[in-house]
Motif scaffolding. Structure first.
Motif: not given
Length: 293
Positions: A10, A14, A17-18, A36, A210, A213-215, A218-219, A242
């Motif tokens: 995950v 994540a 997509f950064g 960010r 996003l 949160i994602s990078s 979560v990442g 990646q």
């Protein structure tokens, strides 16, 4: 162990997509790096409360270490986010992981030891792959070469950040380390964004939310967790997801095609990422630098 594998997968998805989210943001490249961190900071603060990992009182030496790490992190994100706009998504993701080789060199120099056969092969493959990808970028467009070099510079700054944070990680729990490094990088990035100019306040918050949160949450958060439970080899193999996910996004949304030199160079660097970790493949990824007493 299953949780650690799931966290690693995950985290890599994540993080992949950064670069795409950076391109989608309607602010300047450095401003997107600031947002960010700024948008992630409250979430990380809540996470420290939820995981019961409070931020302890810090010594002056630790504050200096974290401040240095924050400055390196800000420079890393600034250079990388600018580079993302001037090269392929796959290249940006690939070169961002060159910090692995710089960290290996740092450890070798610090321990005054010669590289083993895995490390030697990794350095040779990384050098060959980098030259192939850079040469291909220059053939397509000189601006792509500029973007590649900025992403390599980002990898250098990221190595400095990881060295500083590894010192802090020896004294602090993982979530507070991530929170403090995030806070430390916000000030310099805001200053860089103002000095360089360009849109600072977004009209569309979705890509930046996003991205945060994602990078950042979560990442980075799941990767820190996974590194404490999985071997260096497994972490290295996971990183290979990646650039290939980024390449797929670049092909689907921007028509970015990979030539033969790109593919060979990228595979060489990916192989090097695995080899550079193989000497520690039997145990969880160690702290890079021992904590100061």
């Amino acid at each position: 162990m299953a949780r650690a594998y799931a966290a690693m997968v995950v985290a890599n998805v994540a993080l992949a997509f950064g670069p795409w989210l950076v391109r989608l943001a309607d602010v300047s490249a450095v401003s997107s790096a600031f947002w960010r961190l700024a948008l992630a900071a409250p979430l990380l603060f809540l996470l420290t409360k939820a995981t019961r990992q409070p931020v302890p009182r810090l010594s002056r030496g630790m504050i200096g270490t974290i401040a240095t790490g924050g400055l390196c992190f800000a420079a890393d994100l600034g250079a990388w986010h600018i580079g993302i706009h001037h090269t392929k998504l796959a290249n940006a993701t690939l070169f961002a992981n060159l910090a692995s080789f710089l960290l290996a060199a740092y450890v070798l120099i610090g321990s005054r030891t010669l590289p083993d056969r895995f490390q030697t092969a990794a350095l040779l493959l990384a050098g060959l792959g980098t030259l192939l990808v850079l040469g291909r970028s220059y053939q397509i467009d000189a601006r792509n070469l500029t973007g590649d070099l900025l992403c390599i510079l980002a990898g250098i700054f990221y190595a400095g950040y990881l060295v500083a944070m590894s010192r802090a990680r020896g004294m602090l729990a993982p979530v507070p380390v991530l929170l403090i490094s995030t806070l430390a990088g916000m000030g310099p990035l805001l200053l860089f964004a103002i000095l360089l100019g360009g849109p600072l306040w977004p009209g569309d918050w979705k890509p930046l939310l996003l991205l945060a949160i994602s990078s950042q949450v979560v990442g980075h958060g799941l990767m820190i967790y996974a590194m404490g439970h999985l071997s260096s080899l497994v972490i290295g193999l996971g990183l290979l997801m990646q650039p290939f996910i980024a390449a797929l996004i670049g092909r689907l949304y921007y028509g970015e095609h990979m030539g033969l030199a790109d593919i060979i160079g990228g595979l060489a660097i990916c192989a090097a990422l695995v080899l550079v970790r193989m000497s520690g493949s039997g145990q969880p990824a160690p702290t890079i630098v021992k904590a100061e007493p």
